[in-house]
Design an enzyme around this catalytic site. Structure first.
Site, mmCIF file in Angstrom:
data_model
loop_
_atom_site.group_PDB
_atom_site.id
_atom_site.type_symbol
_atom_site.label_atom_id
_atom_site.label_comp_id
_atom_site.label_asym_id
_atom_site.label_seq_id
_atom_site.Cartn_x
_atom_site.Cartn_y
_atom_site.Cartn_z
ATOM 1 N N ASP A 70 0.643 16.602 6.521
ATOM 2 C CA ASP A 70 1.473 15.746 7.349
ATOM 3 C C ASP A 70 2.406 16.567 8.236
ATOM 4 O O ASP A 70 2.486 17.795 8.117
ATOM 5 C CB ASP A 70 2.281 14.767 6.486
ATOM 6 C CG ASP A 70 2.877 15.438 5.242
ATOM 7 O OD1 ASP A 70 3.115 16.663 5.276
ATOM 8 O OD2 ASP A 70 3.113 14.739 4.247
ATOM 9 N N ASP A 139 8.602 7.402 -5.506
ATOM 10 C CA ASP A 139 8.041 6.049 -5.422
ATOM 11 C C ASP A 139 6.515 6.053 -5.449
ATOM 12 O O ASP A 139 5.880 5.036 -5.190
ATOM 13 C CB ASP A 139 8.536 5.335 -4.169
ATOM 14 C CG ASP A 139 8.176 6.075 -2.879
ATOM 15 O OD1 ASP A 139 7.524 7.136 -2.959
ATOM 16 O OD2 ASP A 139 8.553 5.599 -1.792
ATOM 17 N N HIS A 141 4.510 7.951 -3.488
ATOM 18 C CA HIS A 141 3.815 8.254 -2.232
ATOM 19 C C HIS A 141 3.167 9.643 -2.287
ATOM 20 O O HIS A 141 3.672 10.543 -2.942
ATOM 21 C CB HIS A 141 4.751 8.114 -1.025
ATOM 22 C CG HIS A 141 5.756 9.203 -0.865
ATOM 23 N ND1 HIS A 141 7.091 9.066 -1.191
ATOM 24 C CD2 HIS A 141 5.638 10.469 -0.369
ATOM 25 C CE1 HIS A 141 7.738 10.173 -0.918
ATOM 26 N NE2 HIS A 141 6.883 11.055 -0.414
ATOM 27 N N GLU A 146 3.227 5.815 1.974
ATOM 28 C CA GLU A 146 4.272 5.180 1.181
ATOM 29 C C GLU A 146 3.786 3.863 0.596
ATOM 30 O O GLU A 146 2.693 3.397 0.919
ATOM 31 C CB GLU A 146 5.511 4.980 2.055
ATOM 32 C CG GLU A 146 6.057 6.312 2.562
ATOM 33 C CD GLU A 146 7.382 6.178 3.269
ATOM 34 O OE1 GLU A 146 7.512 5.265 4.096
ATOM 35 O OE2 GLU A 146 8.277 6.980 2.962
#
Length: 281
Positions: A70, A139, A141, A146
């Protein structure tokens, strides 16, 4: 899916797994090894160990092609928090990789959708990812996929949620207004298409993510759970990251003796079950 609670540092284990896979592959110009790489604090020691292996003439990256997972949108490549800067500063500038073989998404491209499409095409044209190493967020991701991400997603533009922006703001003087809210990221399907996946997790803050990955149901609201559908995934973590798992789950994986545990058992002797002479390329 395999869980490994490393007796060594998570980063060091990952370095020797990459080491082992590249050497076994015996890459050449005609048949390069295709490697997916992460950024963040957890992989730093992995990169330091890989650099040491290169400096000790045990490993070469001449015939390795890398794809990063990313990149932020809008940060100049030379910005200290851009992933271009991170990768060159922490890894690429210290090894013998051909810089034409480095693929990092361009968050300043004039057409971001086209940039993502070209990135996917480059992966396919290279023959697909032989191994991808990544991390996981609190979380669940992976990369910048996400909660709510499609499990069939490809590389794309992703708007980051507030919690991610807030967490990332620590790298931008704790100023949310200076923290990027858009990123380019490999999709979940892009990651799942890799032949081999390694996920690194450290610390009690990652315990919920690890527990959901191993014991939870597959859900787009917890992207790491998608890895349950892949046939060769290992989550490498420290003891703190196992705190939300059932004891019997941890004990079950501790009893497995395979290539993953073999690497951990042999890191100190620099052998990983292979003769040193076979490691040199």
């Amino acid at each position: 899916m395999r869980l490994l609670v490393s007796k060594h540092s998570v980063g060091k284990w990952a370095a020797y797994y990459i080491y082992k896979k590249i050497i076994e592959f015996k890459p050449t110009i005609a048949k390069p090894f295709i490697l997916g790489l992460p950024t963040g604090t957890t992989p730093i020691e992995m990169y330091q160990e890989l650099i040491k292996l290169y400096q000790d003439n045990k490993l070469s990256f001449k015939h390795v092609i890398s794809f990063n997972m990313d990149e932020y949108v809008g940060l100049p490549k030379e910005h200290p928090q851009s992933y271009h800067h991170y990768m060159h500063n922490n890894f690429f500038d210290h090894i013998d990789i051909n810089h034409n073989n480095i693929y990092i998404l361009d968050g300043n491209a004039s057409n971001l959708e086209l940039e993502c499409k070209k990135f996917e095409e480059n992966i396919l044209q290279s023959g697909g990812l032989d191994l991808i190493v990544g991390g996981v967020g609190e979380d669940g991701h992976i990369a910048f996929n996400e909660p709510g991400s499609s499990l069939t997603s490809l590389t794309r533009v992703k708007r980051l949620n507030y919690n991610t922006i807030l967490a990332n703001s620590r790298f931008f003087n704790n100023n949310i207004s200076q923290t990027p809210s858009l990123a380019l990221t490999m999709g979940i399907k892009t990651i799942l298409d890799a032949k081999d996946i390694v996920i690194l997790a450290k610390g009690v803050k990652k315990a919920s993510a690890v527990a959901n990955a191993i014991e939870g149901a597959v859900s787009g609201m917890y992207p790491i759970t998608a890895l349950q559908m892949h046939n060769k995934v290992v989550i490498v973590c420290d003891e703190f990251a196992t705190y939300n798992l059932k004891v019997r789950t941890v004990r079950y994986f501790e009893d497995i003796k395979d290539e993953y545990s073999l690497i951990g058992d042999n890191i100190d002797s620099f052998s990983c079950g292979l003769e040193t002479s076979k490691w040199l390329i």
